[in-house]
Write an enzyme that holds these catalytic residues in place. Sequence first.
Site, PDB file in Angstrom:
ATOM      1  N   ALA A  29       1.436  -4.078 -11.426  1.00  0.00           N
ATOM      2  CA  ALA A  29       2.762  -3.537 -11.080  1.00  0.00           C
ATOM      3  C   ALA A  29       2.960  -3.697  -9.561  1.00  0.00           C
ATOM      4  O   ALA A  29       3.248  -2.732  -8.846  1.00  0.00           O
ATOM      5  CB  ALA A  29       2.919  -2.087 -11.523  1.00  0.00           C
ATOM      6  N   HIS A  34       1.379  -3.891  -2.006  1.00  0.00           N
ATOM      7  CA  HIS A  34       0.326  -4.841  -2.396  1.00  0.00           C
ATOM      8  C   HIS A  34       0.524  -6.178  -1.667  1.00  0.00           C
ATOM      9  O   HIS A  34      -0.438  -6.791  -1.206  1.00  0.00           O
ATOM     10  CB  HIS A  34       0.390  -5.127  -3.901  1.00  0.00           C
ATOM     11  CG  HIS A  34       0.112  -3.946  -4.771  1.00  0.00           C
ATOM     12  ND1 HIS A  34       1.078  -3.363  -5.544  1.00  0.00           N
ATOM     13  CD2 HIS A  34      -1.020  -3.237  -4.988  1.00  0.00           C
ATOM     14  CE1 HIS A  34       0.554  -2.353  -6.219  1.00  0.00           C
ATOM     15  NE2 HIS A  34      -0.722  -2.241  -5.900  1.00  0.00           N
ATOM     16  N   LYS A 145      -3.969   2.411   3.349  1.00  0.00           N
ATOM     17  CA  LYS A 145      -4.237   3.758   3.894  1.00  0.00           C
ATOM     18  C   LYS A 145      -3.544   4.836   3.083  1.00  0.00           C
ATOM     19  O   LYS A 145      -3.799   6.014   3.275  1.00  0.00           O
ATOM     20  CB  LYS A 145      -3.747   3.838   5.346  1.00  0.00           C
ATOM     21  CG  LYS A 145      -4.656   3.173   6.349  1.00  0.00           C
ATOM     22  CD  LYS A 145      -4.088   3.436   7.737  1.00  0.00           C
ATOM     23  CE  LYS A 145      -5.014   2.951   8.821  1.00  0.00           C
ATOM     24  NZ  LYS A 145      -4.423   3.163  10.154  1.00  0.00           N
ATOM     25  N   LYS A 146      -2.611   4.451   2.211  1.00  0.00           N
ATOM     26  CA  LYS A 146      -1.907   5.470   1.418  1.00  0.00           C
ATOM     27  C   LYS A 146      -2.914   6.259   0.577  1.00  0.00           C
ATOM     28  O   LYS A 146      -2.811   7.459   0.430  1.00  0.00           O
ATOM     29  CB  LYS A 146      -0.864   4.813   0.527  1.00  0.00           C
ATOM     30  CG  LYS A 146      -0.207   5.824  -0.368  1.00  0.00           C
ATOM     31  CD  LYS A 146       1.131   5.351  -0.837  1.00  0.00           C
ATOM     32  CE  LYS A 146       1.649   6.293  -1.880  1.00  0.00           C
ATOM     33  NZ  LYS A 146       0.818   6.243  -3.097  1.00  0.00           N
ATOM     34  N   ASP A 147      -3.902   5.546   0.018  1.00  0.00           N
ATOM     35  CA  ASP A 147      -4.980   6.222  -0.709  1.00  0.00           C
ATOM     36  C   ASP A 147      -6.102   6.492   0.288  1.00  0.00           C
ATOM     37  O   ASP A 147      -7.184   5.896   0.217  1.00  0.00           O
ATOM     38  CB  ASP A 147      -5.455   5.344  -1.865  1.00  0.00           C
ATOM     39  CG  ASP A 147      -4.384   5.199  -2.923  1.00  0.00           C
ATOM     40  OD1 ASP A 147      -3.948   6.227  -3.468  1.00  0.00           O
ATOM     41  OD2 ASP A 147      -3.947   4.069  -3.189  1.00  0.00           O
TER      42      ASP A 147
HETATM   43  O1  PAF Z   1      -5.957   1.649  -5.402  1.00  0.00           O
HETATM   44  C1  PAF Z   1      -5.968   1.119  -6.536  1.00  0.00           C
HETATM   45  O2  PAF Z   1      -5.029   0.444  -6.958  1.00  0.00           O
HETATM   46  C2  PAF Z   1      -7.187   1.321  -7.417  1.00  0.00           C
HETATM   47  O3  PAF Z   1      -7.736   2.580  -7.231  1.00  0.00           O
HETATM   48  C3  PAF Z   1      -8.239   0.215  -7.236  1.00  0.00           C
HETATM   49  C4  PAF Z   1      -8.806   0.200  -5.831  1.00  0.00           C
HETATM   50  C5  PAF Z   1      -7.626  -1.136  -7.555  1.00  0.00           C
HETATM   51  C6  PAF Z   1      -9.397   0.455  -8.202  1.00  0.00           C
HETATM   52  O4  PAF Z   1      -8.991   0.450  -9.525  1.00  0.00           O
END
Ligand code: PAF
Length: 273
Positions: A29, A34, A145-147
């Site tokens: 998605a 990305h 960095k969002k995660d």
């Molecule tokens: O951040 C994500 O999209 C997921 O946690 C990852 C790093 C692809 C692992 O499934």
Amino acid sequence: MKIFKDPKELIKFRQSIKKSVGFVPTMGALHNGHLSLIKRSILENDYTIVSIFVNPTQFLEGEDFDKYPKKIEADLKICSLAGVDFVFLPDIDDMYQDHELSIKAPKIEGFILEGYKRAGHFDGVLQIVLKLLNITKPTNAYFGKKDAQQLYMIIKMKEQLFLDTNIIACEIVREADGLALSSRNVYLSKEDRQKALNLSKSLKLATKLIMDGERDSKVIKSHMRKILKDCHVEYVEIVDREFKKLEKVEISNTIILVAVKVNETRLIDNIWI
Ligand code: PAF
């Protein structure tokens, strides 16, 4: 652009690449967030591999694994137009066996904030990221960095397991109105989306307070909560770059994090100060 489904095939192929490889792991998605990781990887490496795999082990019971957005054709088009060299698109059975050994997230940092609300989530993230890094053996791997907590945990895994990949932290990408890009934004109705803007607004306010000289975390968090009053707040927290709670903001060593639910949609955002 070549697509690999079988991990063993990609492992074998990878051995023939002698130049630098950038890797962008995704759950598909794909959005501009990305794309920014992909573009950076293409710029900084000879080859870029993108993986698309909705990893079941990082979803808890009752979370959105089954309805997680899937747009595989569009994703492949985006990768191809961006200039990705290889896409890794495994099935669940290719990645997991019965009776898997387990990876455990660090006891404290893995079980606060996101890890408290989603106990076991980071175990699943680390497990799949380790597998993906072992398959793709990248020179550089790109994470947003969002995660922020996920990124911290992956950096720790790299250090503690002596992984030979540079972990590259990439800036959060936002819509023009401030909403941080997320694959889950598609769940938001028009009305929800308005409420979701309060996350970035609360972070903007925190930044302004800090720029005006405020350092007290309690004061900053209480102002942020006022802005978030229409959302179901899971946490508003101020931590240092090692995820230790801060009573006072430390410039260049602070992350302000927020997690809310807008209706059924869980959203997170943060800012690095
Ligand atoms: O951040 C994500 O999209 C997921 O946690 C990852 C790093 C692809 C692992 O499934």
